[in-house]
Design a protein around this motif. Structure first.
Motif, PDB file in Angstrom:
ATOM      1  N   MET A 253       1.050  -1.192  -0.058  1.00  0.00           N
ATOM      2  CA  MET A 253      -0.063   0.000   0.041  1.00  0.00           C
ATOM      3  C   MET A 253       1.009   1.244   0.224  1.00  0.00           C
ATOM      4  SD  MET A 253      -3.006   0.929   2.667  1.00  0.00           S
ATOM      5  CE  MET A 253      -2.174   1.266   3.974  1.00  0.00           C
ATOM      6  N   TYR A 254       1.861   1.140   0.630  1.00  0.00           N
ATOM      7  CA  TYR A 254       2.909   2.529   0.795  1.00  0.00           C
ATOM      8  C   TYR A 254       3.395   2.442  -0.658  1.00  0.00           C
ATOM      9  CZ  TYR A 254       7.031   5.189   1.905  1.00  0.00           C
ATOM     10  OH  TYR A 254       8.178   5.992   2.134  1.00  0.00           O
ATOM     11  N   MET A 256       2.303   1.483  -3.497  1.00  0.00           N
ATOM     12  CA  MET A 256       1.450   2.187  -4.564  1.00  0.00           C
ATOM     13  C   MET A 256       1.075   3.494  -4.330  1.00  0.00           C
ATOM     14  SD  MET A 256       0.253  -0.196  -6.605  1.00  0.00           S
ATOM     15  CE  MET A 256      -1.311   0.621  -7.091  1.00  0.00           C
ATOM     16  N   LYS A 257       1.070   4.124  -3.130  1.00  0.00           N
ATOM     17  CA  LYS A 257       0.918   5.372  -2.796  1.00  0.00           C
ATOM     18  C   LYS A 257       2.296   6.345  -3.231  1.00  0.00           C
ATOM     19  CE  LYS A 257      -2.195   5.740   0.959  1.00  0.00           C
ATOM     20  NZ  LYS A 257      -2.078   6.036   2.744  1.00  0.00           N
ATOM     21  N   ARG A 258       3.349   5.874  -3.106  1.00  0.00           N
ATOM     22  CA  ARG A 258       4.674   6.513  -3.590  1.00  0.00           C
ATOM     23  C   ARG A 258       4.583   6.490  -5.132  1.00  0.00           C
ATOM     24  NH1 ARG A 258       9.236   6.737  -0.458  1.00  0.00           N
ATOM     25  NH2 ARG A 258      10.012   7.864  -2.314  1.00  0.00           N
ATOM     26  N   SER A 260       2.024   6.291  -7.200  1.00  0.00           N
ATOM     27  CA  SER A 260       0.975   7.105  -7.801  1.00  0.00           C
ATOM     28  C   SER A 260       1.377   8.772  -7.715  1.00  0.00           C
ATOM     29  CB  SER A 260      -0.402   6.757  -7.144  1.00  0.00           C
ATOM     30  OG  SER A 260      -0.467   7.244  -5.771  1.00  0.00           O
ATOM     31  N   SER A 261       1.842   8.749  -6.375  1.00  0.00           N
ATOM     32  CA  SER A 261       2.365  10.367  -6.298  1.00  0.00           C
ATOM     33  C   SER A 261       3.281  10.908  -7.253  1.00  0.00           C
ATOM     34  CB  SER A 261       2.679  10.544  -4.519  1.00  0.00           C
ATOM     35  OG  SER A 261       3.851   9.878  -4.438  1.00  0.00           O
ATOM     36  N   ASP A 266      -2.855  11.945  -9.425  1.00  0.00           N
ATOM     37  CA  ASP A 266      -2.539  11.237  -8.207  1.00  0.00           C
ATOM     38  C   ASP A 266      -3.710  10.217  -8.102  1.00  0.00           C
ATOM     39  OD1 ASP A 266      -1.350  10.540  -6.123  1.00  0.00           O
ATOM     40  OD2 ASP A 266      -1.999  12.437  -4.771  1.00  0.00           O
ATOM     41  N   THR A 267      -3.436   9.200  -7.755  1.00  0.00           N
ATOM     42  CA  THR A 267      -4.379   8.193  -7.556  1.00  0.00           C
ATOM     43  C   THR A 267      -4.704   7.740  -6.206  1.00  0.00           C
ATOM     44  OG1 THR A 267      -3.808   7.079  -9.565  1.00  0.00           O
ATOM     45  CG2 THR A 267      -5.095   5.747  -8.132  1.00  0.00           C
ATOM     46  N   LYS A 268      -5.839   7.735  -5.704  1.00  0.00           N
ATOM     47  CA  LYS A 268      -6.029   7.340  -4.146  1.00  0.00           C
ATOM     48  C   LYS A 268      -6.163   6.057  -3.665  1.00  0.00           C
ATOM     49  CE  LYS A 268      -9.331   8.073  -0.467  1.00  0.00           C
ATOM     50  NZ  LYS A 268     -10.767   8.804  -0.060  1.00  0.00           N
ATOM     51  N   ILE A 269      -5.355   5.489  -3.079  1.00  0.00           N
ATOM     52  CA  ILE A 269      -5.317   4.062  -2.843  1.00  0.00           C
ATOM     53  C   ILE A 269      -6.102   3.669  -1.359  1.00  0.00           C
ATOM     54  CG2 ILE A 269      -3.841   2.029  -1.972  1.00  0.00           C
ATOM     55  CD1 ILE A 269      -2.982   3.608  -4.601  1.00  0.00           C
ATOM     56  N   GLU A 270      -7.047   3.015  -1.609  1.00  0.00           N
ATOM     57  CA  GLU A 270      -7.982   2.719  -0.735  1.00  0.00           C
ATOM     58  C   GLU A 270      -7.475   1.700   0.626  1.00  0.00           C
ATOM     59  OE1 GLU A 270     -12.392   0.513  -0.208  1.00  0.00           O
ATOM     60  OE2 GLU A 270     -11.503   0.695  -2.246  1.00  0.00           O
TER      61      GLU A 270
END
Length: 353
Positions: A253-254, A256-258, A260-261, A266-270
């Motif tokens: 999850m971390y 994917m956030k890195r 996407s940012s 920017d994609t929100k990770i649920e």
């Protein structure tokens, strides 16, 4: 004067557009029909898994095969899509939560800490090697990563858990589960054939099976010839890998956030709330169920079967998204990458068992 066709002129500044029918939500009957459809196919999957030969593959893979074949011959049942999607998404998360009951944290912590270090190495090795081989083979990256996680952690359950985090396509998730079931079954049968010829004690053979095979069912199948002690240590080693699914999900999850940012849009990770349920159920099963609340083995077996059935129903929804036309070109290279990883993992883990 000739007749003229009357029409409503658009107001100034507006383009004339044909009137659209308002979208209607599917009725409750169609929604329930979609859920019932996945349940029926799951029942057929369980029945097929009782047939000699198919019993080695398991109900999940059998149900996916039935769903894929239905899609190819009859098409996707669009009218009941909402219910099918509910099964593939909600049932999937609910099954992962119930899957937490299979993990006895107390046993892993007190008896399997030495195995966890090897489990960490196995997971990292399987994921990194599969992804690297996938790049060399120019394979579908999303499917390769799912297969790497499934190989390293706990097969179909791991793929199901990480697919929402990785935003994987339903098709990729279904293909990944099918490949894991097939390859894992082949490897577990091979282990049982090799067992009499290997210079390993029952304990060492159990550790080897537990840290290298794909799913709990595969470990149970391969570990049985080693006797009760060998099987117990095999399952303990495997449960250590299941426990590590939780931190792995947060790492992904971390990541994917890195990722996407750093990209456009920017994609929100649920947040994977179902993992909290998984942890709570693991704690409940480890410290309350069977201690403060007495429960029989038959009841636990029933819960385990129900969990597998719910997960199988979810797999039906995913399998309906698979196109055989695309499967041949999409799955071949990820399968090769995962197969090579599994072979190398078995050889390496043999020497560290």
């Amino acid at each position: 004067m000739g007749s003229q066709t009357a029409r409503i002129l658009p107001q100034d500044g507006q383009n004339e557009q044909p009137l659209k029918k308002p979208e209607t939500k599917p009725s409750a009957y169609l929604w329930l029909g979609g859920i019932a459809f996945t349940i029926v196919i799951a029942v057929f999957g369980f029945a097929l898994a009782k047939v000699p030969g198919f019993d080695r593959v398991g109900p999940l893979a059998c149900a996916i095969v039935i769903a894929v074949m239905y899609r190819q011959f009859f098409g996707y049942p669009e009218k009941i899509r909402a219910g099918i999607q509910f099964s593939s998404k909600r049932f999937l998360r609910f099954a992962i939560i119930l899957y937490g009951l299979k993990l006895n944290i107390d046993v892993v912590i007190h008896q399997g800490l030495g195995l966890i270090a090897r489990d960490i190495g196995v997971i990292a090795f399987a994921i990194l090697l599969t992804v690297w081989l996938g790049k060399l083979l120019k394979a579908e990256s999303s499917l390769v990563l799912l297969l790497g996680v499934g190989t390293g952690v706990c097969g179909a359950a791991a793929i199901a858990a990480v697919s929402p985090i990785l935003k994987a396509k339903d098709e990729d998730t279904a293909i990944g589960v099918g490949i894991i079931a097939l390859v894992g079954t082949i490897f577990s049968i091979t282990y049982t054939i090799l067992r009499p010829f290997l210079p390993l004690s029952a304990i060492d053979y159990g550790i080897w099976s537990g840290i290298s095979l794909h799913e709990i069912a595969h470990v149970a199948l391969a570990g049985a010839p080693a006797g009760p002690d060998g099987l117990a240590i095999a399952l303990l080693a495997k449960l250590g890998r299941v426990l590590l699914l939780v931190p792995l999900c947060f790492i992904l999850m971390y990541w994917m956030k890195r990722r996407s940012s750093g990209s456009a849009g920017d994609t929100k990770i649920e947040f994977p709330w179902f993992l909290i349920g998984f942890i709570l159920m693991s704690l409940f099963g480890s410290y309350i169920l069977g201690h403060s609340i007495p429960v029989s083995k038959a009841a636990m077996d029933g819960i385990s079967t129900a969990t597998t059935f719910i997960l199988t129903s979810a797999m039906v929804g995913l399998g309906l998204n698979v196109s055989l036309r695309d499967l041949r070109t999409k799955a071949a290279r990820p399968l090769i990458a995962m197969l090579i990883t599994s072979i190398i993992l078995s050889v390496v883990s043999y020497f560290i068992a």
